[in-house]
Design a protein around this motif. Structure first.
Motif, short mmCIF file in Angstrom:
data_model
loop_
_atom_site.label_atom_id
_atom_site.label_comp_id
_atom_site.label_asym_id
_atom_site.label_seq_id
_atom_site.Cartn_x
_atom_site.Cartn_y
_atom_site.Cartn_z
N TYR A 29 61.49 60.97 30.99
CA TYR A 29 62.48 62.01 30.71
C TYR A 29 61.85 63.37 30.99
CZ TYR A 29 64.63 58.09 28.35
OH TYR A 29 65.17 56.86 28.09
N GLY A 30 62.54 64.19 31.76
CA GLY A 30 61.97 65.49 32.11
C GLY A 30 62.98 66.54 32.49
N ASP A 31 64.24 66.34 32.09
CA ASP A 31 65.26 67.32 32.44
C ASP A 31 64.91 68.69 31.84
OD1 ASP A 31 66.67 65.40 33.78
OD2 ASP A 31 68.19 65.14 32.23
N PRO A 32 65.12 69.74 32.61
CA PRO A 32 64.89 71.08 32.07
C PRO A 32 65.78 71.31 30.85
CG PRO A 32 65.24 71.16 34.44
CD PRO A 32 65.56 69.76 34.00
N GLY A 33 65.24 71.95 29.83
CA GLY A 33 66.01 72.27 28.64
C GLY A 33 66.06 71.17 27.59
N ARG A 34 65.45 70.02 27.84
CA ARG A 34 65.50 68.93 26.85
C ARG A 34 64.68 69.26 25.61
NH1 ARG A 34 60.88 65.51 27.16
NH2 ARG A 34 61.96 64.05 25.82
N ASP A 35 63.73 70.16 25.75
CA ASP A 35 62.92 70.60 24.63
C ASP A 35 62.93 72.12 24.64
OD1 ASP A 35 60.87 71.38 22.89
OD2 ASP A 35 59.57 69.70 23.44
N PRO A 36 63.50 72.76 23.60
CA PRO A 36 63.60 74.23 23.61
C PRO A 36 62.25 74.94 23.57
CG PRO A 36 64.31 73.34 21.50
CD PRO A 36 64.08 72.16 22.41
N ARG A 37 61.18 74.23 23.29
CA ARG A 37 59.85 74.86 23.25
C ARG A 37 59.27 75.06 24.63
NH1 ARG A 37 57.25 70.36 19.54
NH2 ARG A 37 58.23 69.24 21.26
N GLY A 38 59.85 74.42 25.63
CA GLY A 38 59.35 74.55 26.99
C GLY A 38 59.57 73.25 27.76
N TRP A 39 59.26 73.29 29.04
CA TRP A 39 59.47 72.11 29.87
C TRP A 39 58.48 71.03 29.49
CZ3 TRP A 39 57.05 70.17 34.67
CH2 TRP A 39 57.80 69.14 35.25
N THR A 40 59.00 69.85 29.18
CA THR A 40 58.19 68.73 28.74
C THR A 40 58.63 67.46 29.45
OG1 THR A 40 58.02 69.73 26.55
CG2 THR A 40 57.47 67.41 26.71
N VAL A 41 57.67 66.68 29.89
CA VAL A 41 57.95 65.37 30.45
C VAL A 41 57.46 64.32 29.46
CG1 VAL A 41 57.44 63.77 32.34
CG2 VAL A 41 57.79 66.20 32.82
N SER A 42 58.31 63.35 29.15
CA SER A 42 57.95 62.27 28.24
C SER A 42 58.07 60.94 28.97
CB SER A 42 58.86 62.24 27.02
OG SER A 42 58.72 63.42 26.27
N VAL A 43 57.03 60.14 28.91
CA VAL A 43 57.06 58.79 29.45
C VAL A 43 57.15 57.87 28.24
CG1 VAL A 43 55.87 57.07 30.84
CG2 VAL A 43 55.65 59.50 31.40
N VAL A 44 58.22 57.08 28.17
CA VAL A 44 58.51 56.28 26.99
C VAL A 44 58.17 54.82 27.24
CG1 VAL A 44 60.35 55.56 25.42
CG2 VAL A 44 60.31 57.89 26.32
N PHE A 45 57.46 54.24 26.27
CA PHE A 45 57.07 52.84 26.32
C PHE A 45 57.61 52.11 25.11
CE2 PHE A 45 53.77 54.92 28.79
CZ PHE A 45 53.52 54.04 29.82
N GLN A 46 57.73 50.79 25.24
CA GLN A 46 58.02 49.91 24.12
C GLN A 46 56.88 48.91 24.00
OE1 GLN A 46 61.75 48.10 25.25
NE2 GLN A 46 62.87 49.39 23.81
N THR A 47 56.67 48.43 22.78
CA THR A 47 55.68 47.38 22.54
C THR A 47 56.06 46.64 21.28
OG1 THR A 47 53.32 46.89 22.45
CG2 THR A 47 54.08 48.80 21.18
N VAL A 48 55.36 45.57 21.00
CA VAL A 48 55.57 44.80 19.78
C VAL A 48 54.43 45.13 18.83
CG1 VAL A 48 55.69 42.47 18.81
CG2 VAL A 48 56.72 42.96 21.04
N LEU A 49 54.81 45.39 17.58
CA LEU A 49 53.82 45.72 16.56
C LEU A 49 53.64 44.55 15.62
CD1 LEU A 49 55.04 49.31 15.70
CD2 LEU A 49 53.05 48.70 17.09
N GLY A 50 52.44 44.41 15.09
CA GLY A 50 52.19 43.38 14.09
C GLY A 50 52.82 43.75 12.77
N TYR A 51 53.09 42.77 11.97
CA TYR A 51 53.69 42.98 10.66
C TYR A 51 52.63 43.46 9.69
CZ TYR A 51 55.99 42.08 6.23
OH TYR A 51 56.52 42.20 4.98
N ASP A 52 52.95 44.53 8.98
CA ASP A 52 52.05 45.09 7.98
C ASP A 52 52.80 45.07 6.65
OD1 ASP A 52 50.48 46.62 6.30
OD2 ASP A 52 50.51 48.41 7.54
N GLU A 53 52.36 44.26 5.71
CA GLU A 53 53.07 44.10 4.45
C GLU A 53 53.24 45.41 3.70
OE1 GLU A 53 51.92 40.94 1.86
OE2 GLU A 53 51.48 39.62 3.55
N SER A 54 52.30 46.32 3.84
CA SER A 54 52.41 47.59 3.13
C SER A 54 53.45 48.49 3.76
CB SER A 54 51.06 48.30 3.11
OG SER A 54 50.75 48.78 4.42
N GLY A 55 53.66 48.32 5.08
CA GLY A 55 54.61 49.18 5.78
C GLY A 55 54.15 50.61 5.87
#
Length: 96
Positions: A29-55
């Motif tokens: 994601y890198g459209d101009p104006g997506r972040d009012p603090r300035g131009w930012t590019v974000s590369v988004v990933f997904q993954t699987v997390l282990g279960y943590d009983e404490s959360g």
């Protein structure tokens, strides 16, 4: 550093979470104006997390308010993050 390496490092630094497997790139994601603090590019990933009983998340400086929320009832998200979450949820690699 490679993008996936950076994502793993940031996840661990900002949340204390260590993923079980590979990361899957969702989109960039890198459209101009997506972040009012300035131009930012974000590369988004997904993954699987282990279960943590404490959360418990060990929130880092950039994620001081990190918390678990049901995906179907998320709080207000900053910038275009609602679009990013919707895209990630529909991403085929995780069958959602």
């Amino acid at each position: 550093e490679p993008l996936e390496t950076a994502a793993r490092r940031e996840l661990l630094e900002e949340t204390g979470l260590d993923p079980l497997g590979d990361f899957d790139q969702v989109a960039t994601y890198g459209d101009p104006g997506r972040d009012p603090r300035g131009w930012t590019v974000s590369v988004v990933f997904q993954t699987v997390l282990g279960y943590d009983e404490s959360g418990t998340l060990a929130a880092g400086s950039d994620a001081a308010k990190a918390a678990w929320h049901p995906v179907r009832s998320l709080p207000h998200l900053a910038f275009d993050h609602d679009i990013i979450v919707a895209h990630a949820l529909s991403h085929a690699a995780f069958g959602m």
